[in-house]
Design a protein around this motif. Sequence first.
Motif, mmCIF file in Angstrom:
data_model
loop_
_atom_site.group_PDB
_atom_site.id
_atom_site.type_symbol
_atom_site.label_atom_id
_atom_site.label_comp_id
_atom_site.label_asym_id
_atom_site.label_seq_id
_atom_site.Cartn_x
_atom_site.Cartn_y
_atom_site.Cartn_z
ATOM 1 N N TRP A 151 -46.824 35.149 -31.257
ATOM 2 C CA TRP A 151 -47.267 36.458 -31.126
ATOM 3 C C TRP A 151 -46.492 36.593 -29.848
ATOM 4 O O TRP A 151 -46.339 35.594 -28.699
ATOM 5 C CB TRP A 151 -49.152 35.870 -30.592
ATOM 6 C CG TRP A 151 -49.985 36.327 -31.502
ATOM 7 C CD1 TRP A 151 -50.765 37.716 -32.414
ATOM 8 C CD2 TRP A 151 -49.709 35.063 -32.816
ATOM 9 N NE1 TRP A 151 -51.369 37.341 -33.302
ATOM 10 C CE2 TRP A 151 -51.160 35.952 -33.417
ATOM 11 C CE3 TRP A 151 -49.719 34.443 -33.372
ATOM 12 C CZ2 TRP A 151 -50.822 35.725 -35.025
ATOM 13 C CZ3 TRP A 151 -49.801 33.312 -34.740
ATOM 14 C CH2 TRP A 151 -50.637 33.975 -35.424
ATOM 15 N N SER A 152 -46.338 37.727 -29.737
ATOM 16 C CA SER A 152 -45.390 38.034 -28.373
ATOM 17 C C SER A 152 -45.942 39.553 -27.379
ATOM 18 O O SER A 152 -46.436 40.614 -28.394
ATOM 19 C CB SER A 152 -43.682 38.152 -29.153
ATOM 20 O OG SER A 152 -43.171 38.796 -28.222
ATOM 21 N N LYS A 153 -45.585 39.264 -26.655
ATOM 22 C CA LYS A 153 -45.874 40.639 -25.847
ATOM 23 C C LYS A 153 -44.979 41.703 -25.743
ATOM 24 O O LYS A 153 -44.960 42.837 -25.300
ATOM 25 C CB LYS A 153 -45.933 40.343 -24.223
ATOM 26 C CG LYS A 153 -47.280 39.117 -24.251
ATOM 27 C CD LYS A 153 -47.764 39.101 -21.829
ATOM 28 C CE LYS A 153 -48.769 38.591 -22.283
ATOM 29 N NZ LYS A 153 -49.017 38.382 -20.358
ATOM 30 N N LEU A 154 -43.508 41.285 -25.902
ATOM 31 C CA LEU A 154 -41.759 41.629 -26.154
ATOM 32 C C LEU A 154 -41.635 42.287 -27.623
ATOM 33 O O LEU A 154 -42.333 40.774 -28.774
ATOM 34 C CB LEU A 154 -41.044 40.663 -25.894
ATOM 35 C CG LEU A 154 -41.248 40.657 -24.354
ATOM 36 C CD1 LEU A 154 -40.262 39.711 -23.646
ATOM 37 C CD2 LEU A 154 -40.549 42.204 -23.222
ATOM 38 N N PRO A 155 -41.024 43.378 -28.032
ATOM 39 C CA PRO A 155 -40.395 43.057 -29.423
ATOM 40 C C PRO A 155 -40.488 42.352 -30.244
ATOM 41 O O PRO A 155 -39.016 41.732 -29.665
ATOM 42 C CB PRO A 155 -40.432 44.230 -29.705
ATOM 43 C CG PRO A 155 -40.324 44.890 -28.132
ATOM 44 C CD PRO A 155 -41.157 44.141 -26.877
ATOM 45 N N LEU A 156 -40.530 42.105 -31.606
ATOM 46 C CA LEU A 156 -39.642 41.432 -32.024
ATOM 47 C C LEU A 156 -39.182 42.219 -33.388
ATOM 48 O O LEU A 156 -39.113 42.996 -33.693
ATOM 49 C CB LEU A 156 -41.341 40.583 -32.557
ATOM 50 C CG LEU A 156 -41.684 39.480 -32.307
ATOM 51 C CD1 LEU A 156 -42.889 38.711 -32.563
ATOM 52 C CD2 LEU A 156 -41.077 38.247 -31.326
ATOM 53 N N SER A 157 -38.288 41.366 -34.315
ATOM 54 C CA SER A 157 -37.244 41.619 -35.534
ATOM 55 C C SER A 157 -36.620 40.631 -35.386
ATOM 56 O O SER A 157 -36.533 39.883 -35.555
ATOM 57 C CB SER A 157 -36.300 42.550 -34.363
ATOM 58 O OG SER A 157 -35.361 42.135 -33.737
ATOM 59 N N ASP A 158 -36.045 41.089 -36.904
ATOM 60 C CA ASP A 158 -35.029 39.947 -37.863
ATOM 61 C C ASP A 158 -36.311 38.321 -37.794
ATOM 62 O O ASP A 158 -35.458 37.464 -37.853
ATOM 63 C CB ASP A 158 -33.823 39.993 -36.842
ATOM 64 C CG ASP A 158 -32.726 40.952 -36.761
ATOM 65 O OD1 ASP A 158 -33.215 41.475 -37.242
ATOM 66 O OD2 ASP A 158 -32.496 40.241 -35.462
ATOM 67 N N THR A 159 -37.507 38.698 -38.134
ATOM 68 C CA THR A 159 -38.271 37.960 -38.483
ATOM 69 C C THR A 159 -38.174 37.344 -40.837
ATOM 70 O O THR A 159 -37.778 38.186 -40.804
ATOM 71 C CB THR A 159 -39.101 38.093 -38.387
ATOM 72 O OG1 THR A 159 -39.831 38.361 -37.099
ATOM 73 C CG2 THR A 159 -40.700 36.872 -38.988
#
Length: 349
Positions: A197-205
Amino acid sequence: MTQVDTAETGRGDAGHQDTGSGTWRVGIRRAIRAGCRPEPWRRGPVLAALALLLGLFMLLHAWIPNRIGGLGSLVETFLPWFGLFVPLLLAGALSRRSASAVAALLLPVVVWLNLFGGLLGPGGPPGGSHPDSDLTVASHNVGADNPDPAGTARDLAASGADVLALLEVTPQALSVYETELAAAYPYRAVRGTVGLWSKLPLSDTGPVDIGMDSSRALRTTVATDQGPLAVYVAHLGSVRVFPRNGFWTGQRDAGARMLGEAVAAERNERMVLLGDLNGTLDDRAFDGIASRMRSVQDGAGDGFGFSWPAKFPVARIDQILVRGVEPDSSWVLPATGSDHLPVAAGISW
């Protein structure tokens, strides 16, 4: 009469001073003679031998074979605790007035300090992130049998972590964590029983192969103001103690090797590994990971940071490792409904 009394008094003071000085010199001579006597060095040969064996045992722990019931890994899991034998042996040496045993204890003391002395330093601010940290990360094995997942989620959100890894998330509890963490963490990536869980964007998971199934490890990219940060979340296999086979770590060790290969192949210079590795970094099974990444406990921790079991922690099996970034502080969060304690760290570019 007055002059005679004064002269005599002067001679008396001088004689008193000479007597005091002589007493001091005599005391030194007696101490030297006592130290040179053979008796204190002959006393306590068994204690002296035990002290030397303890020092060699800790110094050469990597040579203890794993073929015999995983003995090497078992010893390395609890290696810091062997330092408790030092005060016990010291008490015995003092009671026996054994100079040889006291001298022999220098070996285990020096070895223990060389192995773990860095964890005794001030490190980062205890119980909180360094004020200059660029990012705060946390990891928690929330426990499949956690009776209060909602309360656990609220406690973790209150920690202020920017990135939060959860492990052993059951399908039944997943919706609870999603609901409770949605406001503070708008971005999430979940694969099986592990999630970020993140406050910042996630990608390439995507999943990471650790020899079990795709539900125990993932890799994602966190978009930060300083650039992309690769984050791995992993829950390695459990260890077991069997009466006949001893300390069994086969599944965990295989996963550690595969995770080490994934870390070595990571192209992003900046990366963080969060997770329950079911072992301490003193264990030789993690050499492939520890040689490529740095533990946040290294110079930035607040003590040993033991995380398991929650009621009486004896080992740090929940890890945060970094590469390409600097750990500013590391600490253990208060207990939740899990049998593990959450761990957190502040990192900077």
